[in-house]
Design a protein around this motif. Sequence first.
Motif, PDB file in Angstrom:
ATOM      1  N   GLN A  14     -24.376-103.351  55.748  1.00 46.45           N
ATOM      2  CA  GLN A  14     -25.714-103.750  56.192  1.00 46.45           C
ATOM      3  C   GLN A  14     -26.740-103.548  55.077  1.00 46.45           C
ATOM      4  OE1 GLN A  14     -25.892-101.185  59.617  1.00 46.45           O
ATOM      5  NE2 GLN A  14     -25.261-102.811  61.030  1.00 46.45           N
ATOM      6  N   LEU A  15     -26.633-102.423  54.371  1.00 50.93           N
ATOM      7  CA  LEU A  15     -27.561-102.179  53.270  1.00 50.93           C
ATOM      8  C   LEU A  15     -27.301-103.136  52.107  1.00 50.93           C
ATOM      9  CD1 LEU A  15     -27.695 -98.271  53.277  1.00 50.93           C
ATOM     10  CD2 LEU A  15     -29.464 -99.867  54.042  1.00 50.93           C
ATOM     11  N   ALA A  16     -26.049-103.545  51.936  1.00 46.92           N
ATOM     12  CA  ALA A  16     -25.742-104.542  50.893  1.00 46.92           C
ATOM     13  C   ALA A  16     -26.454-105.857  51.201  1.00 46.92           C
ATOM     14  CB  ALA A  16     -24.239-104.751  50.800  1.00 46.92           C
ATOM     15  N   GLN A  17     -26.470-106.270  52.456  1.00 45.07           N
ATOM     16  CA  GLN A  17     -27.175-107.495  52.839  1.00 45.07           C
ATOM     17  C   GLN A  17     -28.676-107.362  52.606  1.00 45.07           C
ATOM     18  OE1 GLN A  17     -26.068-108.252  56.905  1.00 45.07           O
ATOM     19  NE2 GLN A  17     -23.950-108.768  56.394  1.00 45.07           N
TER      20      GLN A  17
ATOM     21  N   PHE B 178     -18.742-105.436  45.940  1.00 46.22           N
ATOM     22  CA  PHE B 178     -18.067-106.573  46.559  1.00 46.22           C
ATOM     23  C   PHE B 178     -18.994-107.317  47.512  1.00 46.22           C
ATOM     24  CE2 PHE B 178     -15.547-108.405  50.027  1.00 46.22           C
ATOM     25  CZ  PHE B 178     -14.665-109.201  49.317  1.00 46.22           C
ATOM     26  N   TYR B 179     -19.742-106.585  48.323  1.00 50.33           N
ATOM     27  CA  TYR B 179     -20.554-107.239  49.352  1.00 50.33           C
ATOM     28  C   TYR B 179     -21.886-107.770  48.813  1.00 50.33           C
ATOM     29  CZ  TYR B 179     -17.217-105.804  52.889  1.00 50.33           C
ATOM     30  OH  TYR B 179     -16.063-105.655  53.636  1.00 50.33           O
ATOM     31  N   THR B 180     -22.399-107.180  47.734  1.00 52.40           N
ATOM     32  CA  THR B 180     -23.607-107.751  47.121  1.00 52.40           C
ATOM     33  C   THR B 180     -23.257-108.817  46.089  1.00 52.40           C
ATOM     34  OG1 THR B 180     -23.631-106.045  45.387  1.00 52.40           O
ATOM     35  CG2 THR B 180     -24.892-105.600  47.402  1.00 52.40           C
ATOM     36  N   GLN B 181     -22.022-108.748  45.542  1.00 54.91           N
ATOM     37  CA  GLN B 181     -21.587-109.629  44.456  1.00 54.91           C
ATOM     38  C   GLN B 181     -22.549-109.546  43.274  1.00 54.91           C
ATOM     39  OE1 GLN B 181     -20.638-113.592  45.790  1.00 54.91           O
ATOM     40  NE2 GLN B 181     -19.264-112.870  47.402  1.00 54.91           N
TER      41      GLN B 181
ATOM     42  N   LEU C  49     -39.527 -97.562  51.274  1.00 48.72           N
ATOM     43  CA  LEU C  49     -38.275 -97.497  52.020  1.00 48.72           C
ATOM     44  C   LEU C  49     -37.974 -98.875  52.614  1.00 48.72           C
ATOM     45  CD1 LEU C  49     -35.943 -95.715  53.060  1.00 48.72           C
ATOM     46  CD2 LEU C  49     -37.328 -95.264  55.099  1.00 48.72           C
ATOM     47  N   LEU C  50     -36.900 -99.478  52.179  1.00 48.27           N
ATOM     48  CA  LEU C  50     -36.541-100.815  52.651  1.00 48.27           C
ATOM     49  C   LEU C  50     -35.699-100.773  53.918  1.00 48.27           C
ATOM     50  CD1 LEU C  50     -35.653-102.480  49.219  1.00 48.27           C
ATOM     51  CD2 LEU C  50     -37.813-102.582  50.486  1.00 48.27           C
ATOM     52  N   ASP C  51     -34.792 -99.804  53.999  1.00 54.23           N
ATOM     53  CA  ASP C  51     -33.958 -99.681  55.195  1.00 54.23           C
ATOM     54  C   ASP C  51     -33.166 -98.387  55.106  1.00 54.23           C
ATOM     55  OD1 ASP C  51     -32.788-100.207  57.599  1.00 54.23           O
ATOM     56  OD2 ASP C  51     -31.770-102.057  56.983  1.00 54.23           O
ATOM     57  N   SER C  52     -32.740 -97.910  56.254  1.00 60.05           N
ATOM     58  CA  SER C  52     -31.853 -96.746  56.310  1.00 60.05           C
ATOM     59  C   SER C  52     -30.808 -97.004  57.386  1.00 60.05           C
ATOM     60  CB  SER C  52     -32.633 -95.462  56.611  1.00 60.05           C
ATOM     61  OG  SER C  52     -33.293 -95.547  57.863  1.00 60.05           O
TER      62      SER C  52
ATOM     63  N   TYR D  57     -27.292 -93.216  54.773  1.00 59.16           N
ATOM     64  CA  TYR D  57     -27.886 -93.725  53.535  1.00 59.16           C
ATOM     65  C   TYR D  57     -29.281 -94.285  53.774  1.00 59.16           C
ATOM     66  CZ  TYR D  57     -22.815 -94.036  52.902  1.00 59.16           C
ATOM     67  OH  TYR D  57     -21.478 -93.785  52.889  1.00 59.16           O
ATOM     68  N   GLN D  58     -30.010 -94.367  52.669  1.00 56.48           N
ATOM     69  CA  GLN D  58     -31.265 -95.092  52.689  1.00 56.48           C
ATOM     70  C   GLN D  58     -31.427 -95.888  51.396  1.00 56.48           C
ATOM     71  OE1 GLN D  58     -34.213 -92.002  53.288  1.00 56.48           O
ATOM     72  NE2 GLN D  58     -34.648 -91.840  51.087  1.00 56.48           N
ATOM     73  N   LEU D  59     -32.080 -97.031  51.530  1.00 56.47           N
ATOM     74  CA  LEU D  59     -32.309 -97.947  50.416  1.00 56.47           C
ATOM     75  C   LEU D  59     -33.810 -98.062  50.192  1.00 56.47           C
ATOM     76  CD1 LEU D  59     -31.217-100.151  48.405  1.00 56.47           C
ATOM     77  CD2 LEU D  59     -31.527-101.787  50.294  1.00 56.47           C
ATOM     78  N   ALA D  60     -34.218 -97.912  48.941  1.00 56.01           N
ATOM     79  CA  ALA D  60     -35.649 -97.934  48.640  1.00 56.01           C
ATOM     80  C   ALA D  60     -35.900 -98.636  47.314  1.00 56.01           C
ATOM     81  CB  ALA D  60     -36.205 -96.511  48.593  1.00 56.01           C
ATOM     82  N   ARG D  61     -37.142 -99.141  47.184  1.00 56.29           N
ATOM     83  CA  ARG D  61     -37.606 -99.692  45.911  1.00 56.29           C
ATOM     84  C   ARG D  61     -38.492 -98.629  45.270  1.00 56.29           C
ATOM     85  NH1 ARG D  61     -39.049-104.526  47.252  1.00 56.29           N
ATOM     86  NH2 ARG D  61     -37.357-105.587  46.136  1.00 56.29           N
TER      87      ARG D  61
END
Length: 643
Positions: free
Chosen positions: A547-550, A574-577, A625-628, A632-636
């Motif tokens: 989900q975070l890769a998307q 693999f999922y982000t390519q 914070l873009l998503d968690s 994990y959490q994804l941020a810029r």
Amino acid sequence: MRAKILNLKSQEVWVKEVIKSLSEFRKRPIAPKLLSLLWLCAIAWVGFLWNLGNIGLVDETEPLFAEAARQMTVRGDIITPYFNGETRFDKPPLIYWLMAVAYRTLGVNEWAVRLPSALCAIGLTCLGFYTLSKEEGRRKKEEGRQNEEEAKSPPSDTPSLGHSPNLPIFFSTPWIGAALIALNPQTIAWGRTGVSDMLLVGCMCSALFAFFLGYTLEEQREKAEFSPVSASRFPNKWYLTFYVLIALAILAKGPVGIVVPALIVGSFGLYLGNFRQLWREMRPVSGILIILAIALPWYILVILANGQTYIDSFFGYHNFQRFTGVVNKHSAPWYFYFFVVLVGFAPWSIYLPVAIARTRFWQRSYWRRQPRSAQLSLFALFWFGCIFGFFTIAVTKLPSYVLPLIPAAAILVTLLWSDIIAGNEPDNRRIKLEKKPNSLPRGLLVTYIFNVVFLLIIAGATFYCYNWLGDDPAMPNFPQAIQQSGLLIVGGTIWIITAVAIALLLWKRQQRWILVANLIGLVAFIIFGLTPAYKVVDINRQLPLRQLAQVAVQQKLPGEEFIMVGFWKPSLVFYTQEPVTYYRAVTKAIDYIKQSKNPTSPSILLLGYPEKFVQLGLQPNQYQLLDSRGAYQLARVPRQAFR
């Protein structure tokens, strides 16, 4: 009224005709073949194809192979494998080639990644079935000869041995063998995983089956007064198949693909004293030329392309050093593989000690007198023992290393169960007292009891295993999730019911049905316990990363770098390519970000556990914070935050 009676009679006649037709169909030679084909399809579906692509790739190994194959298709370079923009010399290219073909056919997805492994497991099962069908044919001929001899001899008060009752087809040797080869934890796990292990096993073990078929074919030719050694410069068709499969095994995982089979075949021939004869009939010079013609070109091309770097990495680090030293902290005590075989071949592993003892391997003179076609159990023992000993000596130890001995273990246990079902005793035993019908063999009684105890232990471990599943920081809530799913109760209950059923069969002296009870219990556990548990693991461990890769693909700005801190999860590549920069140590990540210069993007995408953001010295107001998801959490993060 009369019309209704006539109608009922006609329906009754029709039903009788259908039953008669089905009965006649079963007696036809084609019926057993169709039933056997359906049996193999059922095993393949349950063991390897059902829900094959329904969960995501499992970190950390599977995505490495999947992405290397994808990058091979993108780059158009079938010689040098790459992962994340860097060369990957861990394994030879055959698995990548097969995945690339699957990508072209099915698209880039989980099904395509795992299909080569599944097909290898299915092919191995089918060849094992074929080999055991030859063994069953030999046994039937031997029993027929014994019956003829006893019919000519005067009656005796001593009960005869070797007369198999008219058994259902599912008690036949090849049916049992196919089930045991395929349906065990090790084979199921690796047959559903997109890595090179099952490819190696499929090629190498199929080569060993081919060797034994060629070995017995030479005996048949000799009986027909035909000398293949003098008639042809090439070995027979099964020996040729052996050499081709060895070459493919070398392309699957390297030198081990020829070293281990050579050790097995050589020790087997030396034990029987026919090594020189084997050497002549196998035509090793022709065989080596075949192997070199198939396997050598890629090795030459990859060395020409990458030079000493490839030699040091593949032959030095991933082969020689794995055997002589500990690689990637994969060390274990000398008895490690005893536990691996016990669990990985469960529940059939309980019968391995008895199966090995019944080969009478210490009676060398006995085996040297036996025809080649009767030496399958001895060959399986050398197959099992050489692999077990070879990898026990190796310093680096992993559960998958002994996967190639599982088919040999299955052959040994299958032949044991064939004797149990047929009511046969070893040839060198003399009967002193008449045995009661369905009496239990004394040597197996302890094994049967241990079978019940072992299943009860598995049931208890299944009930309480949630207490031991909290060590993975990638899925901290998994113990609660698996407990709430009720799957542990379902799995444990299945094993308790199986143990009770076996105990009842033991009490009723119906030992042949113990095999069926074990098989039904295992299949039920796979369908109702193990497969749903895979889904729970995927939801808690891998789904958040997908989900975070998307999200990363959608949010990533032009030129923006994607960095992972604190862990290694190749599935993101693999999922982000897209290329991903990995740093386990926080200090190294900080130094890299400070030193790197990227004028096209003033920010980075950062993925990690929340505590890693704190360790990086980042405050919540310093990043977006873009998503968690999950742990994990994804941020810029602006690069200025690290200045």
